[in-house]
Design a protein around this motif. Structure first.
Motif, PDB file in Angstrom:
ATOM      1  N   SER A   1      73.532  25.078  67.623  1.00 17.98           N
ATOM      2  CA  SER A   1      72.546  26.120  67.895  1.00 17.98           C
ATOM      3  C   SER A   1      73.039  27.165  68.873  1.00 17.98           C
ATOM      4  O   SER A   1      72.304  28.098  69.200  1.00 17.98           O
ATOM      5  N   VAL A   2      74.255  27.028  69.338  1.00 18.47           N
ATOM      6  CA  VAL A   2      74.774  27.992  70.317  1.00 18.47           C
ATOM      7  C   VAL A   2      74.723  29.413  69.753  1.00 18.47           C
ATOM      8  O   VAL A   2      74.315  30.345  70.437  1.00 18.47           O
ATOM      9  N   ARG A   3      75.080  29.573  68.477  1.00 15.73           N
ATOM     10  CA  ARG A   3      75.025  30.920  67.886  1.00 15.73           C
ATOM     11  C   ARG A   3      73.594  31.362  67.642  1.00 15.73           C
ATOM     12  O   ARG A   3      73.316  32.558  67.546  1.00 15.73           O
TER      13      ARG A   3
ATOM     14  N   GLY B   1      71.607  25.420  52.075  1.00 10.74           N
ATOM     15  CA  GLY B   1      71.841  24.096  51.511  1.00 10.74           C
ATOM     16  C   GLY B   1      71.327  23.002  52.435  1.00 10.74           C
ATOM     17  O   GLY B   1      70.717  22.025  51.985  1.00 10.74           O
ATOM     18  N   VAL B   2      71.555  23.160  53.733  1.00 12.18           N
ATOM     19  CA  VAL B   2      71.036  22.191  54.711  1.00 12.18           C
ATOM     20  C   VAL B   2      69.507  22.206  54.680  1.00 12.18           C
ATOM     21  O   VAL B   2      68.865  21.155  54.733  1.00 12.18           O
ATOM     22  N   LYS B   3      68.930  23.396  54.581  1.00  4.56           N
ATOM     23  CA  LYS B   3      67.469  23.519  54.553  1.00  4.56           C
ATOM     24  C   LYS B   3      66.892  22.782  53.340  1.00  4.56           C
ATOM     25  O   LYS B   3      65.944  22.004  53.469  1.00  4.56           O
ATOM     26  N   VAL B   4      67.468  22.993  52.170  1.00  5.06           N
ATOM     27  CA  VAL B   4      66.976  22.345  50.950  1.00  5.06           C
ATOM     28  C   VAL B   4      67.207  20.835  51.023  1.00  5.06           C
ATOM     29  O   VAL B   4      66.337  20.038  50.656  1.00  5.06           O
ATOM     30  N   TRP B   5      68.396  20.411  51.513  1.00  3.53           N
ATOM     31  CA  TRP B   5      68.710  18.989  51.677  1.00  3.53           C
ATOM     32  C   TRP B   5      67.701  18.307  52.605  1.00  3.53           C
ATOM     33  O   TRP B   5      67.175  17.240  52.294  1.00  3.53           O
ATOM     34  N   ALA B   6      67.441  18.932  53.737  1.00  3.15           N
ATOM     35  CA  ALA B   6      66.518  18.342  54.716  1.00  3.15           C
ATOM     36  C   ALA B   6      65.102  18.258  54.142  1.00  3.15           C
ATOM     37  O   ALA B   6      64.436  17.228  54.276  1.00  3.15           O
ATOM     38  N   PHE B   7      64.662  19.317  53.495  1.00  2.00           N
ATOM     39  CA  PHE B   7      63.319  19.313  52.900  1.00  2.00           C
ATOM     40  C   PHE B   7      63.210  18.232  51.832  1.00  2.00           C
ATOM     41  O   PHE B   7      62.223  17.492  51.781  1.00  2.00           O
TER      42      PHE B   7
ATOM     43  N   TRP C   1      66.125  23.284  62.431  1.00  2.00           N
ATOM     44  CA  TRP C   1      67.367  23.941  62.829  1.00  2.00           C
ATOM     45  C   TRP C   1      67.825  24.934  61.764  1.00  2.00           C
ATOM     46  O   TRP C   1      68.225  26.057  62.082  1.00  2.00           O
ATOM     47  N   SER C   2      67.768  24.550  60.496  1.00  2.00           N
ATOM     48  CA  SER C   2      68.263  25.432  59.433  1.00  2.00           C
ATOM     49  C   SER C   2      67.408  26.691  59.293  1.00  2.00           C
ATOM     50  O   SER C   2      67.937  27.772  59.028  1.00  2.00           O
ATOM     51  N   VAL C   3      66.107  26.558  59.497  1.00  2.00           N
ATOM     52  CA  VAL C   3      65.237  27.735  59.445  1.00  2.00           C
ATOM     53  C   VAL C   3      65.627  28.709  60.565  1.00  2.00           C
ATOM     54  O   VAL C   3      65.804  29.910  60.339  1.00  2.00           O
TER      55      VAL C   3
END
Length: 189
Positions: free
Chosen positions: A13-15, A106-112, A133-135
């Motif tokens: 999340s640094v960025r 991809g992380v967002k869809v995977w997590a959901f 985090w992905s959002v």
């Protein structure tokens, strides 16, 4: 699990929240020094997530009933996630040209997908944290693109088809063998 999530997602999340801090650390440590510390913290966080989630699965706290048909929805969504992941690495594809940040999507869809198919407190912590985090990460990446005036080259149909093929093959391999071997859960059985 919680410590691992804080460490792993905090580093990632640094960025999102501290671009100035990141820039200052790269100037202070050098790019390789920053990448080294970032990698060590990421690996430590990931190891804690794996260990903590494994421990939490031994005595699950069920939060809601989870209908079996949601596993099929999750399987379809993870297929999309794998195609997005492939789009990150196959150059010149139309998916990346259109979405700009397919790995985060991809992380967002995977997590959901995993959040709707699973029903324990550990699942909520793990997949809910990655979804949040992905959002935030996607929003920050789009803002950076706007501020920098980033323009993405258009994709080619042949590269997009290759991207989809790579994503589908990777999904099949992971769904049929990798998930069981690495996670200990058979998605289709």
């Amino acid at each position: 699990l919680i410590l691992g999530l804080l460490l792993f997602l905090g580093v990632h999340s640094v960025r999102v929240m501290g671009e100035g801090f990141r820039t200052a650390q790269i100037a202070r440590l050098g790019e390789n020094g920053w990448k080294g510390l970032y990698s060590l913290a990421s690996i430590a966080g990931f190891a804690l997530i794996v260990w903590g989630y494994g421990q939490a699965r031994l005595q699950p706290t069920v939060l809601w009933p989870s209908p079996g048909w949601l596993r099929h929805v999750a399987a379809l969504l993870t297929l999309v996630s794998f195609v997005f992941l492939a789009a990150t690495y196959v150059p010149g594809n139309g998916i990346k040209a259109r979405l700009h940040h397919p790995m985060v999507l991809g992380v967002k869809v995977w997590a959901f997908a995993h959040l709707i198919a699973n029903n324990t407190l550990a699942d909520l912590l793990l997949f809910g944290s990655f979804l949040l985090w992905s959002v935030l990460s996607f929003r920050a990446a789009k803002a950076r693109d706007r501020a920098a005036g980033t323009v993405y080259a258009p994709g080619r149909a042949s590269r997009t088809a290759l991207t989809v093929a790579v994503g589908v093959v990777a999904w099949v391999a992971f769904a049929l063998w990798g998930h069981t071997a690495l996670i200990g859960v058979r998605p289709f059985g």
